[in-house]
Design an enzyme around this catalytic site. Structure first.
Site, PDB file in Angstrom:
ATOM      1  N   LYS A 136       0.853  -1.202   0.000  1.00 16.95           N
ATOM      2  CA  LYS A 136       0.000   0.000   0.000  1.00 16.95           C
ATOM      3  C   LYS A 136       0.882   1.243   0.000  1.00 16.95           C
ATOM      4  CE  LYS A 136       1.113   1.296   4.116  1.00 16.95           C
ATOM      5  NZ  LYS A 136       1.885   2.530   4.238  1.00 16.95           N
ATOM      6  N   TYR A 221      -3.416   4.651   6.706  1.00 19.96           N
ATOM      7  CA  TYR A 221      -3.825   3.764   7.808  1.00 19.96           C
ATOM      8  C   TYR A 221      -5.090   4.266   8.494  1.00 19.96           C
ATOM      9  CZ  TYR A 221       0.528   1.062   7.617  1.00 19.96           C
ATOM     10  OH  TYR A 221       1.555   0.244   7.230  1.00 19.96           O
TER      11      TYR A 221
END
Lengths: 368, 368
Positions: A136, A221
């Protein structure tokens, strides 16, 4: 060691002292993924610090095995070959790795390179007929993410994004509690994701390679966390950017962004993404019946947390070990993780990042 | 008991078990206010639940004494007279309290009525030549606040706002740490202020009497907290309002507002004000050298907190006892509290509330 690594590593040490937890029984206790089935043979592309971490973690895997490398640095390849017993025929560089299509020893490639390279590299891997695991953020915007999804579909390979928290036992336990209604109607999520970044010359501060600053790296996140904690998709975002050091954080590299999200139920999220503050990495969620707080909430080390029912006591297991075994189960057993880690999941986060950047720039509430 | 009282009271019980802490030495240890000097003779206007709390707390005061009451309910007056030994001549109602100007036994009036009544009542008290202590919020907007400041100046009386946290030992200790540079450059403040409000018919949900919803009542703690924690005045605000229950939270009564503030140093604040969530009452601040978290951060009970140096260990003392003794010292000794509690301080918060309401309504960043 970079500040970034120190931040994410600082409480990992204890995991080393718990080797007995890595028995197959414990390993899958949290994610309930089967530990029986074919082993996923993985090549890692990009042998930097995170690639190294993944390689180390994979040594404890039951279902995934590091068998190959792709790197532009021959000396690194040599080192990895000797350390992990990787045969010459499984070593590639960025020019010749399309030839991986003829290598039956490699099932999947884990792309752990700078964000700006993910899309092209992932698509090349897909075209070589190998499953793609991409760190990611999957790319630098939703458009890139969608191209990756499409390319992997066309090539009939899986695309999985390195969402290690979706396999982390305390996180999984909290998501289960929320699904079981233990928090009642969830109303508010707060995510604070950030640290003080060190070396101003690293690729993470180079727009071309990173696609953005703190948001791409660490703010994601809080975005992903808001979604898996609340269990809803946001319908709007607002955002406010602050830049105190334009020398270090140049045009297109966000230093600090506060952002808010609204959800269909009326729940709201309030988040912070920053490369200029310490003591963050905190999640908090409150609902009509209870709450959860986690800090650290997404670092590599043991996650700590408590709910209205008491402390979260699930044992720490190295996230990347769980992730790679879990991904083998997804690919070979069709196991569904508690929250998806597929390309579509990645695109959802990228769309939100696009919207946050737009909201920060225009000052407008951006509908999703 | 209302949900609001339960929320703010829930951990007050322990204070009852610590009577020895109320020695003069301990009492002023935190705020360093002199305990010598004239006693401030106070009449309380508004004998509701918070007025009752203040009256009880004043029984432990060394420098302030409850000597009079102003109420529209004769039965309440009788009860207070008997409980606190208040003479008939010090009892007033809302029609006749201007006559307090001829009562030498009363030095100050603490206005603890609904917000929408504060301005007119405070100005009447000032015109009667008595010092005004007004519960927060001082009025329903900055315009009202300024009128109160002007009226008190014209009458040559003090105007103090019921900012009890400015006297609370752990809060004072944290502010001192920040002033001493213990946190380094402060960068981020997070305030979460809210609870689930009960009875839909209470005055706090009546626009006429309250001037607003959660923001006026509880969100103001995050506003004031951001200012005293960071030690700066905000230069912009943004805000996002969410209303899930428009029956209970009617036009002009805010249920949930997220708001952000930017400060001249580049520090930012991210706050939540709500009447529809539990498990809040949290402050967090991070700087270049350290952090502090407090939860509860502004409730009546013991404040709990820790910094990078360890837990905050200052003993709990009833906030309102400290506040009233501290206000006597301000009025009679000219003592300067660590953060002002005067009318100008109140106006600063009201200006920010005005700006937050405007930002929530328009979606614009509002400059201050």
């Amino acid at each position: 060691m970079s500040t970034r690594r120190k931040f994410l590593e600082k409480i990992t040490a204890t995991s080393v002292a718990l080797p007995l937890l890595y028995s197959p029984v414990n390993l899958f206790a949290a994610s309930e993924e089967p530990c029986e089935g074919p082993v996923l043979k993985v090549a890692i592309m990009g042998l930097g610090s995170y690639g190294t971490r993944v390689a180390e973690a994979m040594q404890a895997c039951k279902r995934a095995k590091l068998v190959g490398v792709i790197s532009g640095t021959p000396s690194k390849i040599k080192k990895w070959q000797s350390k992990y017993g990787i045969p010459e025929k499984n070593c590639y560089n960025y020019e010749n790795f399309d030839a991986i299509k003829d290598n039956a020893d490699i099932d999947a490639v884990y792309v752990i390179t700078p964000n700006g390279l993910h899309k092209d590299q992932s698509i090349r891997v897909a075209k070589a007929g190998k499953h793609v695991i991409c760190e990611k953020p999957m790319g630098v915007n939703a458009q890139e993410g969608q191209e990756m999804v499409d390319a992997c579909k066309a090539a009939n390979v899986k695309l999985l994004i390195g969402y290690r928290m979706h396999f982390e036992p305390k996180t999984v336990a909290v998501i289960k509690m929320r699904k079981e209604g233990k928090f009642g109607d969830v109303k508010f999520f707060q995510g604070q994701s950030g640290f003080t970044i060190g070396d101003p010359n690293q690729w993470r501060l180079d727009k071309e390679l990173s696609g953005g600053g703190a948001m791409m790296d660490i703010g994601i996140y809080s975005i992903n966390g808001a979604r898996y904690m609340l269990g809803e998709e946001p319908i709007w975002v607002t955002a406010q950017e602050t830049k105190t050091n334009p020398e270090k954080f140049k045009e297109g590299i966000d230093e600090t962004i506060q952002f808010q999200m609204g959800f269909p139920s009326g729940a709201v999220a309030n988040c912070l993404s920053t490369y200029n503050m310490n003591h963050l990495d905190r999640f908090f969620m409150t609902g009509s019946k209870g709450f959860v707080e986690m800090k650290p909430s997404t670092g590599y080390g043991p996650i700590e947390g408590k709910t209205h029912e008491g402390p979260l006591t699930q044992p720490h297991m190295t996230h990347q070990t769980l992730q790679m075994d879990g991904m083998a189960a997804i690919i070979y057993n069709g196991t569904a993780p508690i929250v998806p880690v597929d390309g579509e999941e990645g695109v959802k986060d990228m769309k939100i990042i696009d919207a946050i950047f737009k909201a920060a720039k225009t000052g407008d509430k951006v509908m999703l």
